[in-house]
Motif scaffolding. Structure first.
Motif, PDB file in Angstrom:
ATOM      1  N   ILE A   1       0.836  -1.209   0.000  1.00 24.86           N
ATOM      2  CA  ILE A   1       0.000   0.000   0.000  1.00 24.86           C
ATOM      3  C   ILE A   1       0.870   1.258   0.000  1.00 24.86           C
ATOM      4  O   ILE A   1       0.682   2.165  -0.832  1.00 24.86           O
ATOM      5  CB  ILE A   1      -0.943  -0.007   1.209  1.00 24.86           C
ATOM      6  N   ALA A   2       1.830   1.322   0.940  1.00 31.14           N
ATOM      7  CA  ALA A   2       2.700   2.507   1.011  1.00 31.14           C
ATOM      8  C   ALA A   2       3.569   2.615  -0.229  1.00 31.14           C
ATOM      9  O   ALA A   2       3.814   3.720  -0.732  1.00 31.14           O
ATOM     10  CB  ALA A   2       3.575   2.432   2.260  1.00 31.14           C
ATOM     11  N   GLY A   3       4.023   1.466  -0.749  1.00 28.27           N
ATOM     12  CA  GLY A   3       4.865   1.466  -1.942  1.00 28.27           C
ATOM     13  C   GLY A   3       4.120   1.814  -3.210  1.00 28.27           C
ATOM     14  O   GLY A   3       4.736   1.999  -4.266  1.00 28.27           O
ATOM     15  N   THR A   4       2.802   1.898  -3.142  1.00 28.57           N
ATOM     16  CA  THR A   4       1.989   2.370  -4.269  1.00 28.57           C
ATOM     17  C   THR A   4       1.663   3.853  -4.136  1.00 28.57           C
ATOM     18  O   THR A   4       1.780   4.614  -5.095  1.00 28.57           O
ATOM     19  CB  THR A   4       0.687   1.554  -4.370  1.00 28.57           C
ATOM     20  N   ILE A   5       1.282   4.264  -2.928  1.00 28.08           N
ATOM     21  CA  ILE A   5       0.845   5.655  -2.710  1.00 28.08           C
ATOM     22  C   ILE A   5       2.003   6.636  -2.831  1.00 28.08           C
ATOM     23  O   ILE A   5       1.900   7.675  -3.505  1.00 28.08           O
ATOM     24  CB  ILE A   5       0.163   5.787  -1.342  1.00 28.08           C
TER      25      ILE A   5
ATOM     26  N   ILE B   1       4.898  11.330  -5.324  1.00 29.97           N
ATOM     27  CA  ILE B   1       6.163  11.976  -5.705  1.00 29.97           C
ATOM     28  C   ILE B   1       6.203  12.219  -7.213  1.00 29.97           C
ATOM     29  O   ILE B   1       6.675  13.269  -7.677  1.00 29.97           O
ATOM     30  CB  ILE B   1       7.361  11.128  -5.262  1.00 29.97           C
ATOM     31  N   ALA B   2       5.700  11.272  -7.994  1.00 26.14           N
ATOM     32  CA  ALA B   2       5.693  11.444  -9.449  1.00 26.14           C
ATOM     33  C   ALA B   2       4.843  12.642  -9.863  1.00 26.14           C
ATOM     34  O   ALA B   2       5.234  13.430 -10.734  1.00 26.14           O
ATOM     35  CB  ALA B   2       5.181  10.163 -10.117  1.00 26.14           C
ATOM     36  N   ILE B   3       3.684  12.795  -9.222  1.00 22.36           N
ATOM     37  CA  ILE B   3       2.814  13.936  -9.540  1.00 22.36           C
ATOM     38  C   ILE B   3       3.491  15.253  -9.154  1.00 22.36           C
ATOM     39  O   ILE B   3       3.443  16.238  -9.913  1.00 22.36           O
ATOM     40  CB  ILE B   3       1.460  13.775  -8.830  1.00 22.36           C
ATOM     41  N   LEU B   4       4.131  15.276  -7.979  1.00 21.46           N
ATOM     42  CA  LEU B   4       4.809  16.494  -7.538  1.00 21.46           C
ATOM     43  C   LEU B   4       5.983  16.836  -8.455  1.00 21.46           C
ATOM     44  O   LEU B   4       6.191  18.008  -8.806  1.00 21.46           O
ATOM     45  CB  LEU B   4       5.302  16.324  -6.099  1.00 21.46           C
ATOM     46  N   LEU B   5       6.746  15.818  -8.856  1.00 24.91           N
ATOM     47  CA  LEU B   5       7.863  16.066  -9.769  1.00 24.91           C
ATOM     48  C   LEU B   5       7.372  16.565 -11.117  1.00 24.91           C
ATOM     49  O   LEU B   5       8.012  17.409 -11.753  1.00 24.91           O
ATOM     50  CB  LEU B   5       8.682  14.779  -9.960  1.00 24.91           C
ATOM     51  N   ASN B   6       6.236  16.055 -11.537  1.00 25.78           N
ATOM     52  CA  ASN B   6       5.688  16.461 -12.827  1.00 25.78           C
ATOM     53  C   ASN B   6       5.279  17.929 -12.835  1.00 25.78           C
ATOM     54  O   ASN B   6       5.196  18.556 -13.898  1.00 25.78           O
ATOM     55  CB  ASN B   6       4.479  15.582 -13.164  1.00 25.78           C
TER      56      ASN B   6
ATOM     57  N   LEU C   1       6.176   8.347 -13.613  1.00 31.22           N
ATOM     58  CA  LEU C   1       6.530   9.494 -14.458  1.00 31.22           C
ATOM     59  C   LEU C   1       6.394   9.133 -15.934  1.00 31.22           C
ATOM     60  O   LEU C   1       5.960   9.955 -16.757  1.00 31.22           O
ATOM     61  CB  LEU C   1       7.959   9.955 -14.159  1.00 31.22           C
ATOM     62  N   ALA C   2       6.759   7.897 -16.266  1.00 29.65           N
ATOM     63  CA  ALA C   2       6.588   7.437 -17.645  1.00 29.65           C
ATOM     64  C   ALA C   2       5.111   7.400 -18.021  1.00 29.65           C
ATOM     65  O   ALA C   2       4.731   7.736 -19.147  1.00 29.65           O
ATOM     66  CB  ALA C   2       7.217   6.059 -17.818  1.00 29.65           C
TER      67      ALA C   2
ATOM     68  N   THR D   1      17.607  16.321 -10.918  1.00 28.99           N
ATOM     69  CA  THR D   1      18.466  16.154  -9.740  1.00 28.99           C
ATOM     70  C   THR D   1      17.735  15.415  -8.632  1.00 28.99           C
ATOM     71  O   THR D   1      18.266  14.457  -8.040  1.00 28.99           O
ATOM     72  CB  THR D   1      18.941  17.529  -9.227  1.00 28.99           C
ATOM     73  N   PHE D   2      16.510  15.837  -8.332  1.00 27.47           N
ATOM     74  CA  PHE D   2      15.724  15.190  -7.281  1.00 27.47           C
ATOM     75  C   PHE D   2      15.415  13.745  -7.661  1.00 27.47           C
ATOM     76  O   PHE D   2      15.482  12.844  -6.819  1.00 27.47           O
ATOM     77  CB  PHE D   2      14.428  15.967  -7.046  1.00 27.47           C
ATOM     78  N   GLN D   3      15.103  13.513  -8.913  1.00 28.89           N
ATOM     79  CA  GLN D   3      14.797  12.163  -9.374  1.00 28.89           C
ATOM     80  C   GLN D   3      15.997  11.250  -9.213  1.00 28.89           C
ATOM     81  O   GLN D   3      15.854  10.082  -8.809  1.00 28.89           O
ATOM     82  CB  GLN D   3      14.370  12.215 -10.848  1.00 28.89           C
ATOM     83  N   THR D   4      17.188  11.758  -9.496  1.00 30.60           N
ATOM     84  CA  THR D   4      18.404  10.959  -9.332  1.00 30.60           C
ATOM     85  C   THR D   4      18.666  10.656  -7.861  1.00 30.60           C
ATOM     86  O   THR D   4      19.027   9.523  -7.503  1.00 30.60           O
ATOM     87  CB  THR D   4      19.613  11.708  -9.924  1.00 30.60           C
ATOM     88  N   LEU D   5      18.469  11.642  -6.991  1.00 29.17           N
ATOM     89  CA  LEU D   5      18.740  11.469  -5.571  1.00 29.17           C
ATOM     90  C   LEU D   5      17.818  10.422  -4.949  1.00 29.17           C
ATOM     91  O   LEU D   5      18.258   9.594  -4.142  1.00 29.17           O
ATOM     92  CB  LEU D   5      18.597  12.800  -4.840  1.00 29.17           C
ATOM     93  N   VAL D   6      16.529  10.448  -5.295  1.00 28.55           N
ATOM     94  CA  VAL D   6      15.591   9.484  -4.695  1.00 28.55           C
ATOM     95  C   VAL D   6      15.751   8.095  -5.299  1.00 28.55           C
ATOM     96  O   VAL D   6      15.296   7.111  -4.709  1.00 28.55           O
ATOM     97  CB  VAL D   6      14.133   9.965  -4.839  1.00 28.55           C
TER      98      VAL D   6
END
Length: 301
Positions: free
Chosen positions: A85-89, A94-99, A182-183, A109-114
């Motif tokens: 559940i947590a690994g889905t939410i 994070i993908a929506i926020l990065l987008n 993100l894809a 940069t943030f995508q590489t760090l996480v």
């Protein structure tokens, strides 16, 4: 035959590339399956698998009668379901926020760090967690002390240990899941956002009415495929972090099999437990692929 010959001449390099992977799977996944016979034996090491006496289903009866077997299965399912559940939410969020980020270099940069923790082993990460969560010198407890909270023994408390496993697993793996989502976001038609904006929808409404519906097929697919891992709570992670004081909440099927088989030399009993887990996992994996096909039109072949 001429068609097959031409296909073989064209594709034999690809089959050759598959050969090392096929050999590894055969050697490490299929050949060891001969050991299943130990589940029906009173295994004696000096007699080997094919010389030890057969005892039928007695090992399975011992497993059913074992006083802690219910708690062990519950711990496994409890931790695994929380991780699913947590690994889905978290990756979706994070993908929506990065987008939403407009500066590409900040986003990358943030995508590489996480994403970096995904490549680290649990042996290394467990050492980091032991230091960070130490009740005496850990930075986390020092921060809690600044606001007047007494030190918490996260890795030695039955109340905290399962949640530490979930949070640390999400921290390690959510970067990989973020890339998948993100894809999925790149496949959403930009004109849908333009139409929503014309209708007066802000960023939050666009997220709920355009972004999430556009991501829903891949969300459903990933979630249903994860159902097959409902009995895989993470052996390497828990094995490197648990201890006898937290066995009550931390002991899962894989760690139990390890202790019974490797440490206590009850090979037949441990094999019986592992075989039952494999059978149940196979059922869940088959169910997850059926659900993935019906819900997201995903199929292997």
């Amino acid at each position: 035959m001429n068609v097959l010959t031409r296909m073989w001449k064209r594709e034999w390099p690809l089959h050759l590339m598959l050969l090392p992977g096929i050999l590894l799977v055969l050697i490490f996944c299929y050949v060891p399956m001969a050991g299943i016979i130990m589940a029906f034996q009173k295994y004696i090491p000096n007699k080997g698998m094919f010389g030890s006496p057969l005892i039928g289903l007695k090992n399975f009866q011992l497993m059913i009668d074992y006083p802690d077997i219910g708690r062990i299965f519950f711990n496994t399912v409890y931790i695994a379901v929380m991780k699913i559940i947590a690994g889905t939410i978290v990756p979706i969020t994070i993908a929506i926020l990065l987008n939403e980020l407009r500066k590409e270099w900040i986003k990358r940069t943030f995508q590489t760090l996480v994403y970096l923790p995904h490549f680290l082993s649990w042996v290394l990460l467990s050492g980091i967690l032991v230091d960070v969560l130490s009740p005496s010198s850990g930075i986390f407890n020092q921060l809690l002390g600044l606001i007047g909270i007494k030190p918490i023994f996260f890795l030695g408390s039955n109340d905290w240990f399962p949640y530490v496993m979930v949070v640390s697993d999400v921290w390690k793996e959510f970067g990989f899941g973020t890339i998948v989502y993100l894809a999925a976001l790149t496949g959403i038609n930009p004109s849908l956002y333009e139409a929503a904006e014309i209708d007066g929808a802000g960023r939050i409404k666009q997220t709920f009415h355009v972004t999430l519906p556009g991501m829903m097929p891949i969300i459903v697919l990933m979630f249903t495929l994860n159902i097959g891992n409902v009995l895989n709570a993470g052996f390497e992670q828990i094995f490197n972090l648990y201890s006898p004081p937290v066995y009550e909440r931390a002991d899962i099927i894989d760690t139990f099999v390890y202790r019974m088989g490797v440490q206590q030399a009850q090979f037949g009993f441990a094999t019986a437990v592992g075989l039952l887990k494999s059978i149940v996992s196979f059922i869940f994996i088959s169910l997850s692929y059926i659900l993935a096909y019906r819900a997201a039109n995903y199929r292997i072949f």
